[in-house]
Scaffold this motif. Structure first.
Motif, PDB file in Angstrom:
ATOM      1  N   ASN A  98      16.973   8.129 -26.285  1.00  0.00           N
ATOM      2  CA  ASN A  98      15.964   7.712 -27.183  1.00  0.00           C
ATOM      3  C   ASN A  98      16.559   7.696 -28.424  1.00  0.00           C
ATOM      4  N   SER A  99      17.464   8.303 -28.960  1.00  0.00           N
ATOM      5  CA  SER A  99      18.083   8.394 -30.150  1.00  0.00           C
ATOM      6  C   SER A  99      18.743   7.176 -30.768  1.00  0.00           C
ATOM      7  N   ILE A 100      18.659   6.111 -30.007  1.00  0.00           N
ATOM      8  CA  ILE A 100      18.713   4.807 -30.433  1.00  0.00           C
ATOM      9  C   ILE A 100      17.997   4.450 -31.513  1.00  0.00           C
ATOM     10  N   GLY A 101      16.760   4.865 -31.395  1.00  0.00           N
ATOM     11  CA  GLY A 101      15.852   4.613 -32.444  1.00  0.00           C
ATOM     12  C   GLY A 101      16.260   5.244 -33.674  1.00  0.00           C
ATOM     13  N   ASN A 102      17.269   5.985 -34.002  1.00  0.00           N
ATOM     14  CA  ASN A 102      17.667   6.461 -35.273  1.00  0.00           C
ATOM     15  C   ASN A 102      18.271   5.254 -36.193  1.00  0.00           C
ATOM     16  N   LEU A 103      18.885   4.191 -35.251  1.00  0.00           N
ATOM     17  CA  LEU A 103      19.566   3.254 -36.138  1.00  0.00           C
ATOM     18  C   LEU A 103      18.671   2.277 -36.845  1.00  0.00           C
ATOM     19  N   THR A 104      17.877   2.978 -37.752  1.00  0.00           N
ATOM     20  CA  THR A 104      16.821   2.074 -38.316  1.00  0.00           C
ATOM     21  C   THR A 104      17.246   0.746 -39.360  1.00  0.00           C
ATOM     22  N   SER A 105      18.545   0.757 -39.502  1.00  0.00           N
ATOM     23  CA  SER A 105      18.996  -0.209 -40.518  1.00  0.00           C
ATOM     24  C   SER A 105      19.579  -1.394 -39.368  1.00  0.00           C
ATOM     25  N   LEU A 106      19.436  -1.257 -38.176  1.00  0.00           N
ATOM     26  CA  LEU A 106      19.896  -2.244 -37.124  1.00  0.00           C
ATOM     27  C   LEU A 106      19.146  -3.641 -37.480  1.00  0.00           C
ATOM     28  N   VAL A 107      20.062  -4.720 -37.662  1.00  0.00           N
ATOM     29  CA  VAL A 107      19.496  -5.862 -37.705  1.00  0.00           C
ATOM     30  C   VAL A 107      19.934  -6.856 -36.375  1.00  0.00           C
ATOM     31  N   THR A 108      21.264  -6.416 -35.778  1.00  0.00           N
ATOM     32  CA  THR A 108      21.507  -6.998 -34.311  1.00  0.00           C
ATOM     33  C   THR A 108      22.170  -6.020 -33.465  1.00  0.00           C
ATOM     34  N   LEU A 109      21.462  -5.737 -32.408  1.00  0.00           N
ATOM     35  CA  LEU A 109      21.995  -5.057 -31.047  1.00  0.00           C
ATOM     36  C   LEU A 109      22.275  -5.639 -30.019  1.00  0.00           C
ATOM     37  N   ASP A 110      23.544  -5.587 -29.640  1.00  0.00           N
ATOM     38  CA  ASP A 110      23.771  -6.331 -28.201  1.00  0.00           C
ATOM     39  C   ASP A 110      24.610  -5.203 -27.348  1.00  0.00           C
ATOM     40  N   LEU A 111      23.633  -5.056 -26.239  1.00  0.00           N
ATOM     41  CA  LEU A 111      24.357  -4.163 -25.358  1.00  0.00           C
ATOM     42  C   LEU A 111      24.413  -4.983 -23.974  1.00  0.00           C
ATOM     43  N   SER A 112      24.501  -6.269 -24.082  1.00  0.00           N
ATOM     44  CA  SER A 112      24.382  -6.875 -22.723  1.00  0.00           C
ATOM     45  C   SER A 112      25.501  -6.875 -21.765  1.00  0.00           C
ATOM     46  N   TYR A 113      25.214  -7.235 -20.580  1.00  0.00           N
ATOM     47  CA  TYR A 113      26.171  -7.264 -19.568  1.00  0.00           C
ATOM     48  C   TYR A 113      27.094  -6.009 -19.475  1.00  0.00           C
ATOM     49  N   ASN A 114      26.467  -4.881 -19.562  1.00  0.00           N
ATOM     50  CA  ASN A 114      26.995  -3.435 -19.142  1.00  0.00           C
ATOM     51  C   ASN A 114      26.136  -3.255 -18.053  1.00  0.00           C
ATOM     52  N   ARG A 115      26.529  -3.713 -16.667  1.00  0.00           N
ATOM     53  CA  ARG A 115      25.436  -3.470 -15.758  1.00  0.00           C
ATOM     54  C   ARG A 115      25.234  -2.126 -15.205  1.00  0.00           C
ATOM     55  N   GLY A 116      26.036  -1.142 -15.690  1.00  0.00           N
ATOM     56  CA  GLY A 116      25.849   0.225 -15.424  1.00  0.00           C
ATOM     57  C   GLY A 116      24.775   0.914 -16.355  1.00  0.00           C
ATOM     58  N   LEU A 117      24.441   0.252 -17.359  1.00  0.00           N
ATOM     59  CA  LEU A 117      23.475   0.792 -18.434  1.00  0.00           C
ATOM     60  C   LEU A 117      22.124   0.853 -18.071  1.00  0.00           C
ATOM     61  N   ARG A 118      21.322   1.904 -18.132  1.00  0.00           N
ATOM     62  CA  ARG A 118      20.026   1.772 -17.611  1.00  0.00           C
ATOM     63  C   ARG A 118      19.324   2.403 -18.698  1.00  0.00           C
ATOM     64  N   PHE A 119      17.859   1.831 -18.817  1.00  0.00           N
ATOM     65  CA  PHE A 119      16.950   2.578 -19.740  1.00  0.00           C
ATOM     66  C   PHE A 119      15.877   3.190 -18.898  1.00  0.00           C
ATOM     67  N   GLU A 120      15.804   4.584 -18.686  1.00  0.00           N
ATOM     68  CA  GLU A 120      15.025   5.325 -18.232  1.00  0.00           C
ATOM     69  C   GLU A 120      13.399   4.961 -18.299  1.00  0.00           C
ATOM     70  N   GLY A 121      12.648   4.192 -17.369  1.00  0.00           N
ATOM     71  CA  GLY A 121      11.511   3.694 -17.672  1.00  0.00           C
ATOM     72  C   GLY A 121      11.424   2.717 -18.842  1.00  0.00           C
ATOM     73  N   GLY A 122      12.295   1.969 -18.925  1.00  0.00           N
ATOM     74  CA  GLY A 122      12.357   0.750 -20.031  1.00  0.00           C
ATOM     75  C   GLY A 122      12.842   1.219 -21.193  1.00  0.00           C
ATOM     76  N   ILE A 123      12.835   0.334 -22.121  1.00  0.00           N
ATOM     77  CA  ILE A 123      13.323   0.697 -23.692  1.00  0.00           C
ATOM     78  C   ILE A 123      12.399   1.808 -24.150  1.00  0.00           C
ATOM     79  N   PRO A 124      12.980   2.616 -24.697  1.00  0.00           N
ATOM     80  CA  PRO A 124      12.131   4.048 -25.342  1.00  0.00           C
ATOM     81  C   PRO A 124      11.120   3.499 -26.397  1.00  0.00           C
TER      82      PRO A 124
END
Length: 954
Positions: free
Chosen positions: A309-335
């Motif tokens: 959930n702490s990904i929400g701390n990156l409040t200055s983010l303009v671009t976020l790309d985590l794509s095609y890391n197939r082992g990454l999971r968001f429990e219950g979807g994006i927080p």
């Protein structure tokens, strides 16, 4: 024509006569085919007013020379050479020659004598050879651009970088695409640049990662080391000492392991790109303390675990790309913390496991008072549910990618409120209903792909395409919709790609196609058209089109030589191929894909294929073609796939085919080809993965040269007249021994524009049925030699084909025992050995072939008990019939009530069955009758001769 740098000067400024003459000499040595320097004229002209020339307002000396043109077309670039007359421009501080094409000449050594230079840009100008060390004499340089040309064949390299130590004022250095593989001192030398703030070393083939305890690059703010050869385990830890870094690019190296914790020292980072490496483990928590971070790209790695959930701390983010890391999971979807990312303009999570309702996702992302999202890439994220009306909040969205999910239901009417949308892909979902009429309000839309859904209904272009004046691509294949067009409809003018496979467009040929001036790719396959194609259509200059699976009639047309791909298969075209293939035979055609199979074409294949030498795929199967395969087939040296099956072609395979060394797949099945199998197939066509010569009249032995085809994964020689033994060297078929996927170099892939008809396929007889394989063809392994005259034993070496799935040796003359270690062929799904002369027992190991779902051992000479196993007992009795000495399930023959007597001297076939009911009488009378026979030599010989005769009859 590219534009020069222009400047305005005071009334008193005028160029120096000697410098004007020097510029004339510079012009004379340049090849200026487009006339960029044509204004440089007149002996009395003021050179300070010439384009590209900047002079000092007071002295009139030339101080800047802008001859670069990085965005110019090739015909507008300078060639020739650089005149040493530049040395006469004594006060020149800025020289830009970037973006030209000097065709591999060395960087002029005299440049190192231009001591007044502060800015030197030679980027992408086609210089070659070694970078001169003398550049280190330019001690006043502040910016140096030596970026090599990416696509030019000229190699620019540096054997060392010691000359950098002479540039203490250097602030900007770009050596991208310069070969630094021999410059092992690269980091030590860059460490001598105390003023450096921007450093670009992309694609430099750097292998060395020297350890440094201390780094002196205290002012460095930008570091690009992407597309080098770091790794496989080393991470440049020294980067973490550069406390002023705001931009770090380490993409496309070979970095492995976890993202190092030392990076958390770079608290000033604004830009971080680590994509296309092999980082594993989880996302480090400290990464989300970078409050200044605006760009984070870790695309295409091996990261796994939960995104916190702490990904929400990156409040200055303009671009976020985590794509095609197939082992990454968001429990219950994006927080829910994503609602804090209100500056986010680009979100790329494709290929991660969201497993979330798309409506819930849109609700979270739309929480910001005014969402700034412009790009949303969420392909292959396991999204489900319906697109809700929440989509209307994303009014700034220009690109939306939701393909390959499980989104269902109809598209909402509010979709038409996304006025900024230019690109949308919703293909490969479960969307139903029809296209909403509001779709026609998206006036900025350029690219649409809604193919492979379950949409239906009637589409009226006057409504659904009302304001789509910028539409260049519309792909909607694989839906069952009807296009209802009025005679006066005018389609969007820029439309260049139109794919409507499986739409109902007919029965008349669509006349509105005549108005599409820029249409290059057209798919109207399976669209219910049943007319003759009008002449005006063939006169257009398309790049690719597909009219397969219609009922088009008439003779084949003369087509444009610029056509890249043509599919007219599964229609009713008649006539011969002479005019189509042989029109203007001296003109080389650009066609790479040609599919005319499943028509009513007749006559011979004309011997004029030399003008089609760019062909990669040729399909003429299932017509009424006869005669020989033409010798000019050998001129198709780029050919990857050849399909001529199901015709009446005769004679031998021409030896010229050995020139087609790129062949991956060849199917000549069901013709009347004869002669021996050519040995040169295994000598020249070493890239073959698929061979099907089924149903011909080939004779003789199987040549051992075939065993050289290590990539072969499908071999079908069935229904011929082949004889001799099975080659033991079949074990050399590496692709049948390994389960790894073999890449078919573009043939077994969506090769042209994503059109389904251009996928490679193969029909096989497996498990007793004809079955077609396409998308999984890379994983199929099959060997079919049935219905020939092969003899000898089952080669023990074939047990090495551990990845083989389908093996058919039925209806030959093979003998001996089935190898006891056949269980080594653990991938077998279908095994047919019927109609041979195999003897002995069924190997017990056959019961461990757990993938086996078809087995046929019928009509052999097998004996003994069928091994007890759930696997073998699950087959029908027909799998074992015709073996008179087999017993046990699933045969209705009990081994406990039957005994087998093999009469000595009678051979393998002399088997006599005696039931228990006559066993007692047999024992009583044995010595009285048979014993007498055995005691008398003439009677004994006569008796056993009779048994031999009966055994042979059996």
């Amino acid at each position: 024509m590219c534009l020069f740098y222009y400047a305005t000067f005071g009334a008193g400024s005028s160029c120096i006569q000697s410098e004007r003459e020097a510029l004339f000499r510079v012009k004379a040595d340049l090849q200026d085919s487009s006339g960029r320097l044509s204004p440089w004229a007149g002996s009395n002209g003021d050179c300070c007013k010439w384009p590209g020339v900047v002079c000092d307002n007071v002295t009139g000396h030339v101080t800047e020379l802008h001859l670069g043109c990085p965005k110019c077309p090739e015909n507008s670039t300078f060639k020739g050479k650089i005149s040493p007359s530049l040395l006469e421009l004594k006060q020149l501080s800025h020289l830009d020659l970037s973006g030209n094409n000097f065709q591999g000449i060395p960087i002029p050594g005299f440049i190192s004598s231009m001591s007044s230079l502060k800015y030197l840009f030679l980027d992408g100008s086609g210089f070659g050879g070694v970078i001169p060390h003398q550049l280190g004499n330019l001690s006043n340089l502040q910016q140096l651009g030596l970026r090599a040309s990416v696509y030019a064949p000229y190699a620019l390299y540096a054997d060392n970088l010691q000359w950098l130590s002479g540039l203490p004022s250097l602030e900007y250095l770009d050596l991208s695409h310069v070969n630094l593989s021999s410059a092992s001192d690269w980091l030590n030398m860059i460490n001598t640049l105390p003023s450096i703030t921007e450093l670009y070393l992309s694609s430099c083939q750097i292998r060395h990662n020297p350890p440094l305890a201390k780094v002196n690059l205290s002012l460095l703010s930008t570091l690009a080391l992407d597309q080098n050869q770091f790794g496989p385990t080393s991470f440049p830890i020294w980067v973490s000492h550069m406390k002023s870094l705001t931009s770090l690019n380490l993409a496309q190296n070979n970095l492995r392991g976890t993202i190092p914790g030392e990076l958390q020292n770079l608290t000033s980072l604004i830009y971080l790109k680590l994509s296309s490496n092999k980082f594993n483990g989880s996302l480090p928590h400290w990464l989300f303390s970078f409050h200044h971070l605006q760009y984070l790209n870790i695309y295409n790695n091996n990261l796994e675990g939960r995104v916190p959930n702490s990904i929400g701390n990156l409040t200055s983010l303009v671009t976020l790309d985590l794509s095609y890391n197939r082992g990454l999971r968001f429990e219950g979807g994006i927080p829910a913390s994503f609602k804090s990312l209100c500056h986010l303009r680009a979100l790329h999570l494709s290929g991660t496991r969201l497993n979330q309702s798309v409506s819930e996702l849109l609700e979270i992302l739309g929480e910001c008072p005014s969402t700034s999202l412009q790009r949303m890439a969420l392909s292959e994220c396991q999204l489900f549910g319906q697109l809700s009306e929440e989509i209307r909040k994303f009014t700034r969205l220009s690109r939306l990618s939701l393909e390959a999910n499980s989104i269902s239901g109809p598209l909402p009417m509010s979709f038409g409120e996304l006025k900024s949308l230019t690109y949308v892909t919703l293909d490969r979902n479960q969307i139903n209903g029809t296209i909403p009429t509001s779709f026609g309000e998206l006036s900025e839309l350029q690219w649409v792909d809604i193919s492979l859904n379950s949409m239906e209904g009637v589409i009226s272009p006057e409504i659904h395409f009302a304001k789509l004046t910028k539409l260049s691509r519309f792909s909607a294949s694989g839906n069952r919709m009807t296009l209802k067009v009025t005679p006066d409809w005018i389609p969007p003018e820029p439309l260049g790609i139109l794919h409507l496979n499986s739409w109902y467009v007919g029965p008349a040929f669509p006349k509105w196609l005549q108005q599409l001036q820029y249409l290059g790719s057209l798919d109207l396959s399976n669209s219910g058209i049943s007319e003759t194609v009008p002449d005006w259509f063939w006169a257009k200059h398309y790049t690719l089109f597909d009219f397969s699976w219609n009922r088009l009639e008439g003779r084949l047309p003369v087509i444009s030589s610029n056509l890249t791909a043509l599919d007219l298969s599964s229609n009713l075209f008649t006539g011969n191929l002479i005019k189509f293939l042989c029109f203007n035979p001296t003109q080389v055609r650009e066609t790479q894909f040609l599919n005319l199979q499943d028509n009513l074409l007749s006559g011979e294949i004309p011997d004029c294929l030399r003008s089609w030498k760019n062909l990669l795929v040729l399909r003429l199967a299932s017509n009424n073609l006869k005669g020989k395969i033409p010798r000019s087939i050998g001129s198709l040296t780029s050919l990857l796939s050849l399909r001529l099956q199901n015709n009446s072609l005769a004679s031998e395979i021409p030896s010229s085919l050995s020139n087609c060394t790129s062949l991956v797949s060849i199917d000549l099945a069901d013709n009347s080809l004869e002669g021996k199998l050519p040995e040169w197939i295994g000598e020249s066509l070493l890239r073959l993965q698929i061979i099907s010569f089924r149903g011909n009249e080939f004779q003789g032995n199987i040549p051992e040269e075939l065993c050289r085809l290590q990539l072969l994964q499908i071999l079908d020689l069935s229904h011929n007249f082949l004889s001799g033994k099975l080659p033991e060297c079949f074990s050399n078929f590496s692709a049948m021994a390994s389960s790894s996927k073999i890449e078919a170099e573009g043939v077994i892939a969506l090769f042209f524009g994503g059109m389904q008809s251009f996928v490679e396929y193969q029909f096989l007889v497996t498990k007793g049925q004809v079955k077609g394989y396409s998308t999984i063809l890379n994983y199929v392994r099959s060997l079919d030699l049935s219905w020939n005259k092969l003899s000898g034993k089952f080669p023990q070496q074939m047990m090495k084909l551990r990845a083989l799935q389908y093996l058919n040796l039925s209806h030959n003359r093979l003998s001996g025992e089935i190898p006891g270690d056949i269980a080594a062929m653990g991938s077998l799904e279908s095994l047919d050995l019927s109609g041979n002369r195999f003897s002995g027992k069924i190997p017990p190991g056959m019961a461990s072939l757990t993938f086996l779902n078809l087995l046929n051992l019928s009509h052999n000479n097998l004996s003994g008990r069928i091994p007890s196993s759930t696997q073998l007992h699950s087959f029908d009795s027909s799998s074992f019939i015709g073996n008179i000495a087999l017993c046990g399930r699933p045969l209705n023959v009990s081994c406990s009530t039957r005994y087998i007597f093999i009469v000595p001297g009678s051979g393998e076939d002399g088997l006599v069955w005696l039931s228990v009911s006559v066993l007692a009488g047999f024992l009583v009378g044995f010595w009285g009758i048979v014993g007498s026979i055995l005691g008398c030599t003439p009677w004994r010989e006569l008796y056993f001769g009779f048994l031999d005769h009966m055994g042979l009859k059996l």
